[in-house]
Write a protein that holds these residues in place. Structure first.
Motif, PDB file in Angstrom:
ATOM      1  N   ALA A   1       0.835  -1.208   0.000  1.00 25.14           N
ATOM      2  CA  ALA A   1       0.000   0.000   0.000  1.00 25.14           C
ATOM      3  C   ALA A   1       0.862   1.246   0.000  1.00 25.14           C
ATOM      4  O   ALA A   1       1.870   1.318   0.713  1.00 25.14           O
ATOM      5  CB  ALA A   1      -0.907   0.026   1.221  1.00 25.14           C
ATOM      6  N   ILE A   2       0.451   2.221  -0.815  1.00 22.53           N
ATOM      7  CA  ILE A   2       1.006   3.562  -0.682  1.00 22.53           C
ATOM      8  C   ILE A   2      -0.049   4.401   0.042  1.00 22.53           C
ATOM      9  O   ILE A   2      -1.258   4.155  -0.072  1.00 22.53           O
ATOM     10  CB  ILE A   2       1.393   4.213  -2.025  1.00 22.53           C
ATOM     11  CG1 ILE A   2       0.193   4.401  -2.960  1.00 22.53           C
ATOM     12  CG2 ILE A   2       2.497   3.411  -2.694  1.00 22.53           C
ATOM     13  CD1 ILE A   2       0.509   5.256  -4.197  1.00 22.53           C
ATOM     14  N   VAL A   3       0.427   5.378   0.797  1.00 20.48           N
ATOM     15  CA  VAL A   3      -0.480   6.275   1.514  1.00 20.48           C
ATOM     16  C   VAL A   3      -0.615   7.556   0.696  1.00 20.48           C
ATOM     17  O   VAL A   3       0.375   8.077   0.167  1.00 20.48           O
ATOM     18  CB  VAL A   3       0.039   6.558   2.933  1.00 20.48           C
ATOM     19  CG1 VAL A   3      -0.860   7.565   3.655  1.00 20.48           C
ATOM     20  CG2 VAL A   3       0.113   5.248   3.735  1.00 20.48           C
ATOM     21  N   ASN A   4      -1.836   8.034   0.595  1.00 22.75           N
ATOM     22  CA  ASN A   4      -2.116   9.281  -0.109  1.00 22.75           C
ATOM     23  C   ASN A   4      -2.356  10.389   0.906  1.00 22.75           C
ATOM     24  O   ASN A   4      -3.133  10.213   1.842  1.00 22.75           O
ATOM     25  CB  ASN A   4      -3.367   9.093  -0.988  1.00 22.75           C
ATOM     26  CG  ASN A   4      -3.705  10.328  -1.800  1.00 22.75           C
ATOM     27  OD1 ASN A   4      -2.885  11.237  -1.929  1.00 22.75           O
ATOM     28  ND2 ASN A   4      -4.914  10.364  -2.338  1.00 22.75           N
ATOM     29  N   ALA A   5      -1.692  11.536   0.706  1.00 20.49           N
ATOM     30  CA  ALA A   5      -1.954  12.733   1.522  1.00 20.49           C
ATOM     31  C   ALA A   5      -3.137  13.461   0.896  1.00 20.49           C
ATOM     32  O   ALA A   5      -2.966  14.362   0.076  1.00 20.49           O
ATOM     33  CB  ALA A   5      -0.716  13.620   1.564  1.00 20.49           C
TER      34      ALA A   5
ATOM     35  N   LYS B   1       1.694  -5.875   4.440  1.00 20.46           N
ATOM     36  CA  LYS B   1       2.986  -5.994   5.134  1.00 20.46           C
ATOM     37  C   LYS B   1       3.969  -4.877   4.814  1.00 20.46           C
ATOM     38  O   LYS B   1       4.908  -4.643   5.560  1.00 20.46           O
ATOM     39  CB  LYS B   1       3.651  -7.325   4.739  1.00 20.46           C
ATOM     40  CG  LYS B   1       2.973  -8.564   5.310  1.00 20.46           C
ATOM     41  CD  LYS B   1       3.489  -8.826   6.700  1.00 20.46           C
ATOM     42  CE  LYS B   1       3.045 -10.166   7.252  1.00 20.46           C
ATOM     43  NZ  LYS B   1       3.404 -10.278   8.686  1.00 20.46           N
ATOM     44  N   THR B   2       3.821  -4.254   3.629  1.00 18.40           N
ATOM     45  CA  THR B   2       4.763  -3.197   3.237  1.00 18.40           C
ATOM     46  C   THR B   2       3.975  -1.945   2.852  1.00 18.40           C
ATOM     47  O   THR B   2       3.036  -2.006   2.048  1.00 18.40           O
ATOM     48  CB  THR B   2       5.649  -3.649   2.057  1.00 18.40           C
ATOM     49  OG1 THR B   2       4.823  -4.048   0.960  1.00 18.40           O
ATOM     50  CG2 THR B   2       6.542  -4.813   2.452  1.00 18.40           C
ATOM     51  N   VAL B   3       4.360  -0.832   3.442  1.00 14.01           N
ATOM     52  CA  VAL B   3       3.619   0.422   3.270  1.00 14.01           C
ATOM     53  C   VAL B   3       4.608   1.548   3.006  1.00 14.01           C
ATOM     54  O   VAL B   3       5.674   1.602   3.630  1.00 14.01           O
ATOM     55  CB  VAL B   3       2.797   0.752   4.544  1.00 14.01           C
ATOM     56  CG1 VAL B   3       2.058   2.070   4.393  1.00 14.01           C
ATOM     57  CG2 VAL B   3       1.816  -0.379   4.873  1.00 14.01           C
ATOM     58  N   ALA B   4       4.251   2.437   2.083  1.00 11.60           N
ATOM     59  CA  ALA B   4       5.082   3.627   1.829  1.00 11.60           C
ATOM     60  C   ALA B   4       4.272   4.892   2.124  1.00 11.60           C
ATOM     61  O   ALA B   4       3.127   5.016   1.683  1.00 11.60           O
ATOM     62  CB  ALA B   4       5.559   3.642   0.381  1.00 11.60           C
ATOM     63  N   PHE B   5       4.890   5.798   2.868  1.00 13.24           N
ATOM     64  CA  PHE B   5       4.271   7.078   3.227  1.00 13.24           C
ATOM     65  C   PHE B   5       4.928   8.242   2.498  1.00 13.24           C
ATOM     66  O   PHE B   5       6.164   8.333   2.474  1.00 13.24           O
ATOM     67  CB  PHE B   5       4.473   7.365   4.719  1.00 13.24           C
ATOM     68  CG  PHE B   5       3.573   6.619   5.654  1.00 13.24           C
ATOM     69  CD1 PHE B   5       2.297   7.084   5.942  1.00 13.24           C
ATOM     70  CD2 PHE B   5       4.030   5.469   6.285  1.00 13.24           C
ATOM     71  CE1 PHE B   5       1.472   6.411   6.833  1.00 13.24           C
ATOM     72  CE2 PHE B   5       3.208   4.786   7.180  1.00 13.24           C
ATOM     73  CZ  PHE B   5       1.931   5.256   7.452  1.00 13.24           C
ATOM     74  N   PRO B   6       4.143   9.189   2.006  1.00 15.46           N
ATOM     75  CA  PRO B   6       4.722  10.475   1.589  1.00 15.46           C
ATOM     76  C   PRO B   6       4.853  11.353   2.841  1.00 15.46           C
ATOM     77  O   PRO B   6       4.468  10.926   3.941  1.00 15.46           O
ATOM     78  CB  PRO B   6       3.656  11.040   0.650  1.00 15.46           C
ATOM     79  CG  PRO B   6       2.366  10.555   1.260  1.00 15.46           C
ATOM     80  CD  PRO B   6       2.664   9.196   1.865  1.00 15.46           C
ATOM     81  N   ASN B   7       5.376  12.541   2.664  1.00 15.50           N
ATOM     82  CA  ASN B   7       5.546  13.452   3.813  1.00 15.50           C
ATOM     83  C   ASN B   7       4.243  14.242   4.002  1.00 15.50           C
ATOM     84  O   ASN B   7       4.122  15.398   3.579  1.00 15.50           O
ATOM     85  CB  ASN B   7       6.731  14.389   3.583  1.00 15.50           C
ATOM     86  CG  ASN B   7       8.025  13.633   3.339  1.00 15.50           C
ATOM     87  OD1 ASN B   7       8.821  14.026   2.500  1.00 15.50           O
ATOM     88  ND2 ASN B   7       8.239  12.542   4.044  1.00 15.50           N
ATOM     89  N   ILE B   8       3.310  13.590   4.668  1.00 13.49           N
ATOM     90  CA  ILE B   8       1.939  14.103   4.827  1.00 13.49           C
ATOM     91  C   ILE B   8       1.948  15.520   5.421  1.00 13.49           C
ATOM     92  O   ILE B   8       2.692  15.782   6.385  1.00 13.49           O
ATOM     93  CB  ILE B   8       1.134  13.158   5.750  1.00 13.49           C
ATOM     94  CG1 ILE B   8       1.054  11.760   5.136  1.00 13.49           C
ATOM     95  CG2 ILE B   8      -0.275  13.711   6.017  1.00 13.49           C
ATOM     96  CD1 ILE B   8       0.607  10.683   6.128  1.00 13.49           C
ATOM     97  N   SER B   9       1.156  16.386   4.849  1.00 12.65           N
ATOM     98  CA  SER B   9       0.916  17.775   5.305  1.00 12.65           C
ATOM     99  C   SER B   9       2.061  18.754   5.042  1.00 12.65           C
ATOM    100  O   SER B   9       1.938  19.930   5.374  1.00 12.65           O
ATOM    101  CB  SER B   9       0.556  17.840   6.803  1.00 12.65           C
ATOM    102  OG  SER B   9      -0.755  17.388   7.043  1.00 12.65           O
TER     103      SER B   9
END
Ligand code: AR6
Length: 170
Positions: free
Chosen positions: A18-22, A109-117
């Protein structure tokens, strides 16, 4: 903490669970990383997002990833920075925490975050990085579910900030 990785580049190219969306509270798209994710995923992502009835600040919702190379997109809403006295730090921590809880619930099991906010929402980058890293670090310390959490930074300033903090942590 070797389950935390730092990567500089475009989150839409990442082959993670999963990628996280801001995102924003409407979940109906926007600029920045949100715009990039919708562009690559294609129009079916917006169709699914329309059914979610938005999302509160600090919460998270999940969709399929359509044409993206990842499997799912976790849409979270970080706080708009108004000076830091109205709960923005706790809301930012909650955005990371809620995203991890939702990923675990869906057995990812694997997640990527952008620099939220730290873009349009103008949260100071140094403080945002400290909150992001400590929230993820604390989650991984008490829970061995995740294989790898990646901080996907885009700009050089965030890269430098993350590199320094993560190197301090060893
Ligand atoms: N991959 C990874 N990171 C990126 C990418 C990319 N392709 N593009 C930008 N970034 P922002 P916010 C970084 O503004 O501050 C949208 O309109 C960028 O350098 O995308 O949470 C939403 O719809 C920055 O460090 O998100 C909301 O209305 C980080 O992503 C609002 O912006 C976050 O910047 C949310 O604002």
């Amino acid at each position: 903490m070797n389950r935390i990785q730092l990567y500089q580049g475009d989150i839409t190219e990442m082959h993670v669970d999963a990628i996280v969306n801001a995102a924003n509270k409407s979940l109906l798209g926007g600029g920045g990383v949100d715009g990039a994710i919708h562009r690559v995923a294609g129009p079916k992502l917006l169709e699914e997002c329309k059914k979610l009835n938005g999302c509160e600040t600090g919460q998270a919702k999940i969709t399929l990833a359509y044409r993206l190379p990842c499997r799912f997109v976790i849409h979270t809403v970080g706080p708009v920075w108004h000076g830091g006295q109205i709960g923005e730090p706790a809301q930012l921590a909650s955005a990371y925490q809620s995203s991890l809880q939702l990923a675990k619930k869906h057995q990812l099991k694997t997640v990527a975050f952008p620099n939220i906010s730290t873009g349009v929402y103008a949260f100071p980058k140094q403080q945002a990085a400290e909150i992001a890293i400590s929230t993820v670090h604390n989650f991984l310390e008490t829970d061995d579910w995740f294989e790898e959490i990646t901080f996907c930074v885009y700009d050089d300033e965030n890269y430098g900030i993350y590199e320094e903090i993560l190197n301090q942590d060893g």
